[in-house]
Design a protein around this motif. Structure first.
Motif, PDB file in Angstrom:
ATOM      1  N   ASN A 203     -21.600   3.034  15.674  1.00  9.19           N
ATOM      2  CA  ASN A 203     -21.445   4.053  16.711  1.00  9.19           C
ATOM      3  C   ASN A 203     -20.528   5.211  16.294  1.00  9.19           C
ATOM      4  N   GLU A 204     -20.000   5.173  15.064  1.00 10.47           N
ATOM      5  CA  GLU A 204     -19.170   6.263  14.538  1.00 10.47           C
ATOM      6  C   GLU A 204     -17.899   6.502  15.355  1.00 10.47           C
ATOM      7  N   THR A 205     -17.492   5.538  16.131  1.00  5.01           N
ATOM      8  CA  THR A 205     -16.241   5.677  16.879  1.00  5.01           C
ATOM      9  C   THR A 205     -15.077   5.188  16.017  1.00  5.01           C
ATOM     10  N   GLU A 206     -13.939   5.851  16.124  1.00  2.00           N
ATOM     11  CA  GLU A 206     -12.751   5.496  15.356  1.00  2.00           C
ATOM     12  C   GLU A 206     -11.628   5.074  16.295  1.00  2.00           C
ATOM     13  N   HIS A 207     -10.947   3.991  15.947  1.00  6.49           N
ATOM     14  CA  HIS A 207      -9.834   3.535  16.755  1.00  6.49           C
ATOM     15  C   HIS A 207      -8.734   2.992  15.843  1.00  6.49           C
ATOM     16  N   LYS A 208      -7.537   2.884  16.384  1.00  6.78           N
ATOM     17  CA  LYS A 208      -6.394   2.424  15.614  1.00  6.78           C
ATOM     18  C   LYS A 208      -6.460   0.911  15.397  1.00  6.78           C
ATOM     19  N   VAL A 209      -6.041   0.505  14.202  1.00  8.30           N
ATOM     20  CA  VAL A 209      -5.967  -0.917  13.860  1.00  8.30           C
ATOM     21  C   VAL A 209      -4.517  -1.378  13.796  1.00  8.30           C
ATOM     22  N   PHE A 210      -3.675  -0.531  13.189  1.00  5.92           N
ATOM     23  CA  PHE A 210      -2.264  -0.897  13.032  1.00  5.92           C
ATOM     24  C   PHE A 210      -1.423   0.375  12.956  1.00  5.92           C
ATOM     25  N   VAL A 211      -0.228   0.339  13.585  1.00  2.76           N
ATOM     26  CA  VAL A 211       0.687   1.482  13.605  1.00  2.76           C
ATOM     27  C   VAL A 211       2.089   0.992  13.278  1.00  2.76           C
ATOM     28  N   MET A 212       2.772   1.714  12.380  1.00  5.92           N
ATOM     29  CA  MET A 212       4.173   1.404  12.057  1.00  5.92           C
ATOM     30  C   MET A 212       4.938   2.718  11.942  1.00  5.92           C
ATOM     31  N   TYR A 213       6.076   2.778  12.670  1.00  8.98           N
ATOM     32  CA  TYR A 213       6.956   3.939  12.587  1.00  8.98           C
ATOM     33  C   TYR A 213       8.371   3.458  12.861  1.00  8.98           C
ATOM     34  N   ALA A 214       9.268   3.678  11.881  1.00 13.12           N
ATOM     35  CA  ALA A 214      10.640   3.180  11.974  1.00 13.12           C
ATOM     36  C   ALA A 214      10.609   1.676  12.230  1.00 13.12           C
ATOM     37  N   ASP A 215      11.232   1.219  13.313  1.00 16.96           N
ATOM     38  CA  ASP A 215      11.246  -0.213  13.611  1.00 16.96           C
ATOM     39  C   ASP A 215      10.149  -0.609  14.609  1.00 16.96           C
ATOM     40  N   ILE A 216       9.183   0.285  14.830  1.00 18.00           N
ATOM     41  CA  ILE A 216       8.095   0.013  15.771  1.00 18.00           C
ATOM     42  C   ILE A 216       6.843  -0.400  14.996  1.00 18.00           C
ATOM     43  N   GLN A 217       6.279  -1.534  15.338  1.00 21.37           N
ATOM     44  CA  GLN A 217       5.035  -2.019  14.741  1.00 21.37           C
ATOM     45  C   GLN A 217       4.107  -2.493  15.864  1.00 21.37           C
ATOM     46  N   LYS A 218       2.856  -2.121  15.774  1.00 19.05           N
ATOM     47  CA  LYS A 218       1.892  -2.545  16.780  1.00 19.05           C
ATOM     48  C   LYS A 218       0.538  -2.793  16.126  1.00 19.05           C
ATOM     49  N   ALA A 219      -0.012  -3.981  16.362  1.00 20.06           N
ATOM     50  CA  ALA A 219      -1.326  -4.351  15.829  1.00 20.06           C
ATOM     51  C   ALA A 219      -2.348  -4.265  16.950  1.00 20.06           C
ATOM     52  N   PHE A 220      -3.344  -3.422  16.789  1.00 19.45           N
ATOM     53  CA  PHE A 220      -4.412  -3.290  17.777  1.00 19.45           C
ATOM     54  C   PHE A 220      -5.551  -4.283  17.491  1.00 19.45           C
ATOM     55  N   ARG A 221      -5.557  -4.819  16.287  1.00 21.48           N
ATOM     56  CA  ARG A 221      -6.494  -5.882  15.917  1.00 21.48           C
ATOM     57  C   ARG A 221      -5.658  -7.144  15.692  1.00 21.48           C
ATOM     58  N   PRO A 222      -5.968  -8.258  16.364  1.00 22.43           N
ATOM     59  CA  PRO A 222      -5.140  -9.463  16.233  1.00 22.43           C
ATOM     60  C   PRO A 222      -4.960  -9.882  14.774  1.00 22.43           C
ATOM     61  N   GLY A 223      -3.699 -10.094  14.397  1.00 18.20           N
ATOM     62  CA  GLY A 223      -3.385 -10.552  13.055  1.00 18.20           C
ATOM     63  C   GLY A 223      -3.194  -9.462  12.032  1.00 18.20           C
ATOM     64  N   ALA A 224      -3.509  -8.197  12.354  1.00 21.87           N
ATOM     65  CA  ALA A 224      -3.358  -7.102  11.395  1.00 21.87           C
ATOM     66  C   ALA A 224      -1.872  -6.876  11.114  1.00 21.87           C
ATOM     67  N   SER A 225      -1.541  -6.630   9.834  1.00 26.57           N
ATOM     68  CA  SER A 225      -0.133  -6.453   9.475  1.00 26.57           C
ATOM     69  C   SER A 225       0.001  -5.666   8.181  1.00 26.57           C
ATOM     70  N   VAL A 226       1.193  -5.095   8.000  1.00 21.63           N
ATOM     71  CA  VAL A 226       1.603  -4.429   6.763  1.00 21.63           C
ATOM     72  C   VAL A 226       2.925  -5.061   6.345  1.00 21.63           C
TER      73      VAL A 226
END
Length: 337
Positions: free
Chosen positions: A77-100
């Motif tokens: 469907n060519e849609t794009e969405h966030k999987v993982f975000v990290m900034y300073a001490d903030i981390q958020k996984a939009f896909r379960p288990g995703a990590s850096v």
């Protein structure tokens, strides 16, 4: 007009000349770059995967001044969405288990780790890194494959196919849909011949994988059947063999398959039944012998004595002997019954 342009030119020269040494000292390597290992990456269904993304030009990476965002664009469907975000001490996984890995950040490694990959995880991943005031990004396409589970077994004869028997070759849970099933058949002399083959369409399951069934009819002149399954998820083709054995029927020249396991069980049953019957007859005869009275040996001895005494007088010893024989005969009949 010419005077104005000349004045502007002189002003630019005076302004840019002091900055020229600084500009010359900046090499292309000093700009922020993102490097990924190729444009395509492949993973098997349910496996773990790490999508490589490394930052150069700012290593070691200061996370307090950096931001990392991973995006996924689905091919359907060519849609794009966030999987993982990290900034300073903030981390958020939009896909379960995703990590850096935080330890990798010190080396400029911002690779994305995904456990238990599913078909829905396939698509284009974008690694976006911001180190103020610079920004860099690269993309890679992740392909998810599912290897088929291959089985081969004999289908029982039914009325609908006029008693014919078939060998079934099935492939379960594969992805993508494209798959090839090839049959090879040989006679007892290893001669390859053609056979009646039927292959159905691939059927999609709820999880997105596919199943398919192919079958070949058993022939009297064929001893070995081989099913070969080829799929892009398999490093080598899956090969399954089936061998049948034949014997000449006792009624004519027709042939039929020997089911070796049933023959062995039948022979064992016949032998066991014979042994049980012998034991039964032996015990029954023993009980019958015990049920009768013992042979009265005293009566026989009395008759022999009378016969001996009568014979000394020359009288009717023969009659006594005859009586003794008759009585012995009756006793023997009574014992054998």
């Amino acid at each position: 007009m010419a005077v104005g342009e000349a004045a502007a030119s002189r002003w630019l020269q005076r302004f840019l000349w002091p900055l020229l040494p600084l500009w010359c000292c900046v090499s292309p390597a000093d700009f922020l770059k993102v490097e990924m290992e190729g444009k395509n990456q492949t993973v098997l269904l349910n496996d773990n995967v790490t999508i490589s993304c490394k930052v150069s030009g700012s290593t070691p990476l200061d996370i307090n001044k950096s931001g990392i965002i991973w995006y996924l664009k689905h091919q359907a469907n060519e849609t794009e969405h966030k999987v993982f975000v990290m900034y300073a001490d903030i981390q958020k996984a939009f896909r379960p288990g995703a990590s850096v890995s935080p330890a990798g950040l010190e080396k400029g490694d911002v690779s994305l780790h995904l456990p238990g990959v599913q078909l829905r995880d396939a698509g284009e991943y974008r690694c976006n890194v911001v180190v103020t005031p610079e920004e860099a990004q690269e993309t890679v396409f992740l392909k998810v494959l599912a290897s088929p589970e291959c089985t081969l077994f004999q289908e029982q004869a039914t009325v609908k196919n006029d008693g014919d028997k078939y060998i079934l070759c099935k492939a379960y849970g594969f992805y993508p849909e494209d798959i090839t099933i090839t049959w090879y058949t040989w006679t007892q002399k290893n001669q390859e011949i053609s056979a009646v083959i039927t292959t159905g369409p691939a059927i999609k399951k709820e999880d997105g994988t596919f199943n398919i069934t192919s079958r070949v009819r058993l022939e009297h002149n064929v001893t070995t059947y081989q099913c070969v399954i080829s799929h892009r998820s398999l490093p080598t083709s899956c090969r399954l063999n089936f061998t049948q054995f034949w014997r000449e029927s006792e009624m004519g020249n027709t042939w039929g398959p020997i089911e070796t396991s049933f023959v062995a069980i039948g022979c064992f049953g016949v032998v066991a039944a014979a042994i049980i019957r012998l034991i039964y007859c032996y015990k029954k005869r023993k009980l019958l012998l015990r049920s009768h009275d013992p042979v009265p040996q005293e009566e026989t001895k009395d008759l022999e004595l009378d016969a001996f005494m009568m014979s000394s007088d020359g009288g009717w010893s023969e009659a006594v002997l005859t009586q003794m024989d008759n009585k012995n005969h009756m006793l023997s009949q009574r014992t054998c019954k």
